[in-house]
Design a protein around this motif. Structure first.
Motif, PDB file in Angstrom:
ATOM      1  N   ALA A 187       0.819  -1.213   0.000  1.00 50.66           N
ATOM      2  CA  ALA A 187       0.000   0.000   0.000  1.00 50.66           C
ATOM      3  C   ALA A 187       0.850   1.259   0.000  1.00 50.66           C
ATOM      4  CB  ALA A 187      -0.932  -0.001   1.213  1.00 50.66           C
ATOM      5  N   SER A 188       2.160   1.106   0.239  1.00 53.60           N
ATOM      6  CA  SER A 188       3.095   2.242   0.172  1.00 53.60           C
ATOM      7  C   SER A 188       3.998   2.149  -1.050  1.00 53.60           C
ATOM      8  CB  SER A 188       3.953   2.271   1.445  1.00 53.60           C
ATOM      9  OG  SER A 188       3.153   2.415   2.590  1.00 53.60           O
TER      10      SER A 188
ATOM     11  N   ILE B 121     -11.403 -11.199   1.795  1.00 50.20           N
ATOM     12  CA  ILE B 121     -11.153 -12.045   2.965  1.00 50.20           C
ATOM     13  C   ILE B 121      -9.681 -12.015   3.367  1.00 50.20           C
ATOM     14  CG2 ILE B 121     -10.721 -14.166   1.662  1.00 50.20           C
ATOM     15  CD1 ILE B 121     -12.336 -15.622   3.871  1.00 50.20           C
ATOM     16  N   PHE B 122      -8.794 -11.634   2.446  1.00 48.80           N
ATOM     17  CA  PHE B 122      -7.377 -11.520   2.791  1.00 48.80           C
ATOM     18  C   PHE B 122      -7.170 -10.539   3.942  1.00 48.80           C
ATOM     19  CE2 PHE B 122      -2.952 -10.207   2.282  1.00 48.80           C
ATOM     20  CZ  PHE B 122      -2.324 -11.424   2.052  1.00 48.80           C
ATOM     21  N   GLY B 123      -8.044  -9.536   4.027  1.00 46.94           N
ATOM     22  CA  GLY B 123      -7.911  -8.529   5.067  1.00 46.94           C
ATOM     23  C   GLY B 123      -8.108  -9.052   6.477  1.00 46.94           C
TER      24      GLY B 123
ATOM     25  N   ASP C 117      -4.216  -1.825  -6.157  1.00 48.10           N
ATOM     26  CA  ASP C 117      -4.461  -3.262  -6.030  1.00 48.10           C
ATOM     27  C   ASP C 117      -4.416  -3.700  -4.574  1.00 48.10           C
ATOM     28  OD1 ASP C 117      -4.683  -3.399  -8.750  1.00 48.10           O
ATOM     29  OD2 ASP C 117      -2.990  -4.753  -9.063  1.00 48.10           O
ATOM     30  N   ALA C 118      -3.485  -3.120  -3.816  1.00 51.35           N
ATOM     31  CA  ALA C 118      -3.395  -3.457  -2.387  1.00 51.35           C
ATOM     32  C   ALA C 118      -4.686  -3.079  -1.676  1.00 51.35           C
ATOM     33  CB  ALA C 118      -2.202  -2.756  -1.755  1.00 51.35           C
ATOM     34  N   MET C 119      -5.245  -1.917  -1.996  1.00 52.59           N
ATOM     35  CA  MET C 119      -6.507  -1.495  -1.369  1.00 52.59           C
ATOM     36  C   MET C 119      -7.627  -2.487  -1.684  1.00 52.59           C
ATOM     37  SD  MET C 119      -5.569   1.221   0.172  1.00 52.59           S
ATOM     38  CE  MET C 119      -3.938   1.983   0.071  1.00 52.59           C
ATOM     39  N   SER C 120      -7.727  -2.868  -2.935  1.00 57.88           N
ATOM     40  CA  SER C 120      -8.775  -3.816  -3.331  1.00 57.88           C
ATOM     41  C   SER C 120      -8.593  -5.148  -2.626  1.00 57.88           C
ATOM     42  CB  SER C 120      -8.756  -4.015  -4.855  1.00 57.88           C
ATOM     43  OG  SER C 120      -9.027  -2.797  -5.519  1.00 57.88           O
ATOM     44  N   THR C 121      -7.347  -5.595  -2.517  1.00 56.54           N
ATOM     45  CA  THR C 121      -7.066  -6.881  -1.885  1.00 56.54           C
ATOM     46  C   THR C 121      -7.433  -6.868  -0.410  1.00 56.54           C
ATOM     47  OG1 THR C 121      -5.285  -7.345  -3.438  1.00 56.54           O
ATOM     48  CG2 THR C 121      -5.245  -8.541  -1.355  1.00 56.54           C
TER      49      THR C 121
ATOM     50  N   ALA D 197      -5.539  -3.555   8.302  1.00 57.34           N
ATOM     51  CA  ALA D 197      -6.208  -3.413   7.005  1.00 57.34           C
ATOM     52  C   ALA D 197      -7.043  -2.141   6.983  1.00 57.34           C
ATOM     53  CB  ALA D 197      -7.078  -4.639   6.722  1.00 57.34           C
ATOM     54  N   LEU D 198      -7.793  -1.886   8.053  1.00 59.42           N
ATOM     55  CA  LEU D 198      -8.621  -0.679   8.111  1.00 59.42           C
ATOM     56  C   LEU D 198      -7.749   0.571   8.091  1.00 59.42           C
ATOM     57  CD1 LEU D 198     -11.342   0.696   8.391  1.00 59.42           C
ATOM     58  CD2 LEU D 198     -11.167   0.397  10.879  1.00 59.42           C
TER      59      LEU D 198
END
Length: 284
Positions: free
Chosen positions: A165-166, A183-185, A175-179, A192-193
């Motif tokens: 995300a960085s 459920i990966f989160g 893509d990191a945000m979508s992932t 994640a939040l």
């Protein structure tokens, strides 16, 4: 021994001929369309044998050519052959094909990769981790996809995706945000939040869009407050995503934000906000 060599030579000749026939059929546009998968299946299955592993260089060249031509049907037929003939040795070429061709066309390249991931998990994770550490952002995106598929639920590699995300490349960050909204989160929900909240303020609009969309399922008050502020975003697609993410949230500030979006200068934003306002649950 001579008989065995003759038999091998005959088999290789037959396999080369089968590949040539597959090439000819792939070049024939009249064979595409409904039922094409079944029409091509005999030639594809004929080549999906370890005996055809010697054709790997030829298959990899064909795969790259079909990717360059944006021919997903031919790409997927050759990818399936390559996987069946070469097994784990096909992974680098197939991962590269996904890097260069990211069509969301419902075809089978990803399914072929998933089969290889299942059959060769250790080699698969080694290769996708290499992709994630690549200098090429397209390759890093493929690596992130592979990690999230193999590590379903984020138990082992959540930190790698959160760190992405960085990433310096905005599409990798998006893509990191979508992932992290999947459920990966659940690998680390508080982190994640936090990553998604930061992403909603990213300088790149594509990252903000992904983060705002991902936050739609979070009901924390700080999320709602942030989404309300996103109704003023300069990017129309961020505002569009904001309208949908504000759905079914109570409160006067949410209503006021949706009313502003319902009068937005962009028609898509207005339509989304008006639809969402019709879904809002009345107080009490």
């Amino acid at each position: 021994m001579t008989a065995a060599m003759d038999e091998q030579a005959a088999e290789r000749s037959a396999l080369r001929h089968a590949l040539s026939e597959l090439d000819a059929r792939l070049a024939d546009a009249t064979l595409r369309g409904p039922g094409a998968h079944l029409r091509f299946e005999p030639w594809v299955e004929r080549l999906r044998t370890p005996a055809a592993a010697f054709l790997r260089p030829d298959l990899e060249r064909r795969l790259a050519r079909h990717v360059d031509a944006d021919d997903s049907f031919a790409r997927d037929r050759i990818a399936h052959v390559l996987a069946g003939a070469c097994g784990a040795a096909a992974l680098p070429a197939l991962l590269c094909a996904r890097e260069s061709d990211r069509n969301d066309d419902g075809d089978t390249l990803e399914l072929t990769l998933l089969d290889l991931f299942s059959a060769w998990p250790e080699e698969s994770i080694r290769l996708v981790l290499e992709c994630l550490g690549s200098a090429d952002p397209r390759t890093r995106r493929v690596g992130m996809w592979g990690v999230t598929v193999i590590d379903f639920g984020g138990a082992r590699y959540f930190g790698l995706v959160a760190d992405a995300a960085s990433d310096p490349d905005p599409q990798v960050r998006a893509d990191a945000m979508s992932t992290l909204s999947t459920i990966f989160g659940v690998g680390d929900p508080p982190r994640a939040l936090a990553v998604l909240l930061t992403g909603a303020r990213d300088l790149a609009p594509e990252v903000r869009r992904s983060a705002v969309s991902a936050l739609g399922s979070s009901r924390e008050e700080e999320v709602t407050d942030l989404l309300v502020s996103c109704a003023e975003d300069a990017d129309r697609w961020v505002r569009f995503c904001t309208a949908w993410s504000l759905a079914r949230r109570p409160g006067p500030t949410v209503r006021a934000a949706l009313e502003r979006l319902a009068a937005d200068e962009d028609g898509d934003v207005r339509d989304a906000a008006r639809t969402v306002m019709g879904l809002q649950v009345a107080p009490g």
